[in-house]
Enzyme design. Structure first.
Site, mmCIF file in Angstrom:
data_model
loop_
_atom_site.group_PDB
_atom_site.id
_atom_site.type_symbol
_atom_site.label_atom_id
_atom_site.label_comp_id
_atom_site.label_asym_id
_atom_site.label_seq_id
_atom_site.Cartn_x
_atom_site.Cartn_y
_atom_site.Cartn_z
ATOM 1 N N PHE A 72 1.100 -1.215 0.096
ATOM 2 C CA PHE A 72 0.092 0.188 -0.090
ATOM 3 C C PHE A 72 0.949 1.351 -0.106
ATOM 4 O O PHE A 72 1.629 1.381 0.849
ATOM 5 C CB PHE A 72 -0.952 0.058 1.175
ATOM 6 C CG PHE A 72 -2.010 1.371 1.305
ATOM 7 C CD1 PHE A 72 -2.914 1.299 0.262
ATOM 8 C CD2 PHE A 72 -1.359 2.442 1.764
ATOM 9 C CE1 PHE A 72 -3.855 2.510 0.392
ATOM 10 C CE2 PHE A 72 -2.317 3.691 1.675
ATOM 11 C CZ PHE A 72 -3.414 3.730 0.959
ATOM 12 N N ASP A 96 9.319 2.789 2.107
ATOM 13 C CA ASP A 96 8.300 3.716 2.153
ATOM 14 C C ASP A 96 8.123 3.555 3.874
ATOM 15 O O ASP A 96 7.386 2.779 4.203
ATOM 16 C CB ASP A 96 7.047 3.182 1.394
ATOM 17 C CG ASP A 96 5.738 4.109 1.750
ATOM 18 O OD1 ASP A 96 5.747 4.651 2.899
ATOM 19 O OD2 ASP A 96 4.658 3.819 1.007
ATOM 20 N N LYS A 118 2.635 11.026 7.139
ATOM 21 C CA LYS A 118 2.012 10.769 8.139
ATOM 22 C C LYS A 118 2.443 11.546 9.487
ATOM 23 O O LYS A 118 2.044 12.806 9.564
ATOM 24 C CB LYS A 118 1.780 9.285 8.597
ATOM 25 C CG LYS A 118 0.898 8.703 7.452
ATOM 26 C CD LYS A 118 0.311 7.431 7.798
ATOM 27 C CE LYS A 118 -0.833 6.975 6.794
ATOM 28 N NZ LYS A 118 -0.404 6.155 5.894
#
Ligand SMILES: *Cc1c(COP(=O)(O)O)cnc(C)c1O
Length: 409
Positions: free
Chosen positions: A152, A237, A266
């Site tokens: 993802f 990531d 984030k």
């Protein structure tokens, strides 16, 4: 039953009205739990009906420092009275400090600031392709990037094009070519997939959305060795796994691995603003020249103020230590859940995926909501737990009591 009546069935009072309004006027691209939040502090949030809930999701790790952390609120407030946006047409007086301090946290030279995680992943993809053409001599238009099954990396058309999640991908093609997918955790498959046109391997060191999937021990080291040996960039990531969540600054640290680029997002914005970045050494980042990439909001002074404060909070190591210590509590309590109710769990630091038996994850999360605990399901039967790193131990223990009771043990 329609989605609407199902959601309203759980809610009452002001929540019901607010949910009806959202259902009527906001696109249905999410299926939120039926709770309407109005205020937060630390690990706790309050809904519009005045009920208190313990947040065990923390904005998918965007809220690693909890809601309204005083240091982050103070940094935001101070900057709000100075300067919020310049665009990159001009310099601002915080971008240099932001870039220097984020780079130092990563042990690297340079930072390219963006806003959302998906934008940072796109940036890393563009950087790797250009690096491949300019530095590795891959023929123009032929660059390949190896990605992982179960990945993802965000929601842009390029990124969903290399997802193997049908819901994320189906109906949104045609997709960007140049990606090859291999099973996650399988170093031999990766070795086989890399060829002369491969410019990068893009992976999450732990797959968050996939259900907190931790690769076998030694896998990240094997990926690092393969990338070095074959001359391809390792793009980590760490948007969800990084910045303290796993008990180290980066999930790669657990194997002593340093990638060629970190992709951050984030928690970098302190839960206040979307702030993302790609971090790499000069020899890689220098493929970008003026006009070749950018973002109106990327590197804006308000975002920089948040990022600088986040890096300074992480520099002491106290949040990483909290994630480690509380993570031990989490692991112990999950291990105590009966095998009849839990098929298994994966945990690292203050982060866990729990596979429940005989119920959907959604059903368990709705039960937890009634008990004042907020968590989120993923992939049918998995519950993801990612409490803010500032959570009090007693509150975490209480939430895990609720989980145990909800699962009927
Ligand atoms: C959340 C996430 C993204 C996408 O970030 P957005 O800010 O939602 O675009 C990318 N990669 C990983 C690993 C994520 O967890």
């Amino acid at each position: 039953m329609t989605t609407k009546s199902m959601d309203l069935g759980e809610a009452a009072g002001a929540s019901a009205a607010a949910i009806a309004q959202v259902e009527a006027h906001a696109a249905h691209n999410y299926h939120p739990l039926p709770v309407v939040l109005a205020r937060g502090e630390g690990a706790w949030v309050w809904d519009v009906d005045g009920r208190r809930h313990l947040d065990l999701l923390a904005g998918y790790s965007a809220l690693n420092f909890g809601h309204l952390h005083p240091r982050l609120v103070a940094a935001a407030e101070a900057q709000l009275h100075r300067l919020t946006l310049t665009s990159r047409a001009f310099h601002n007086d915080l971008l240099g400090t932001f870039a220097e301090e984020v780079a130092a946290l990563c042990g690297m030279d340079m930072v390219l600031p963006m806003n959302t995680g998906a934008e940072a992943v796109e940036t890393a993809i563009k950087m790797a392709r250009k690096w491949g053409y300019e530095r590795k001599g891959v023929p123009e238009g032929r660059a390949k990037i190896v990605v992982m099954g179960g990945n993802f990396h965000g929601r842009t058309t390029t990124i969903v094009g290399f997802s193997d999640d049908a819901a994320a991908r189906d109906g949104f093609g045609p997709f960007t070519p140049g990606f090859v997918r291999v099973p996650y955790g399988d170093a031999a498959a990766l070795a086989e997939a890399i060829d002369d046109q491969t410019v990068a391997v893009l992976l999450e060191p732990i797959q968050g959305e996939g259900g907190v999937v931790i690769p076998p021990d030694g896998y990240l080291r094997a990926v690092r060795a393969l990338c070095t040996e074959r001359g391809v960039l390792m793009l980590a990531d760490e948007i969800q796994s990084g910045l303290g969540r796993t008990g180290e600054t980066f999930a790669c640290d657990h194997e002593g691995v340093v990638p060629d680029a970190y992709i951050l997002g984030k928690a970098l914005g302190g839960g206040i603003l979307p702030v993302s970045a790609v971090v790499a050494d000069r020899d890689v980042m220098s493929v970008f020249r003026p006009g070749e990439h950018g973002s109106t909001f990327g590197g804006n002074p308000l975002a920089c103020a948040m990022g600088i404060e986040v890096v300074r909070m992480l520099r002491t190591g106290e949040f990483q230590a909290r994630a480690r210590d509380l993570g031990e509590v989490l692991r112990r309590r999950l291990a105590d859940l009966p095998a009849s109710r839990v098929a298994g769990f994966r945990a690292r630091g203050l982060w866990a995926g729990v596979d429940v038996v005989g119920r959907t994850g959604r059903d368990v999360c709705e039960g937890l909501l009634r008990r004042g605990v907020l968590a989120k399901d993923t992939h049918g039967s998995t519950i993801r737990l990612a409490p803010p790193l500032v959570i009090e131990r007693a509150d975490l223990e209480w939430a895990l009591d609720q989980l145990a009771e909800e699962l009927g043990s």
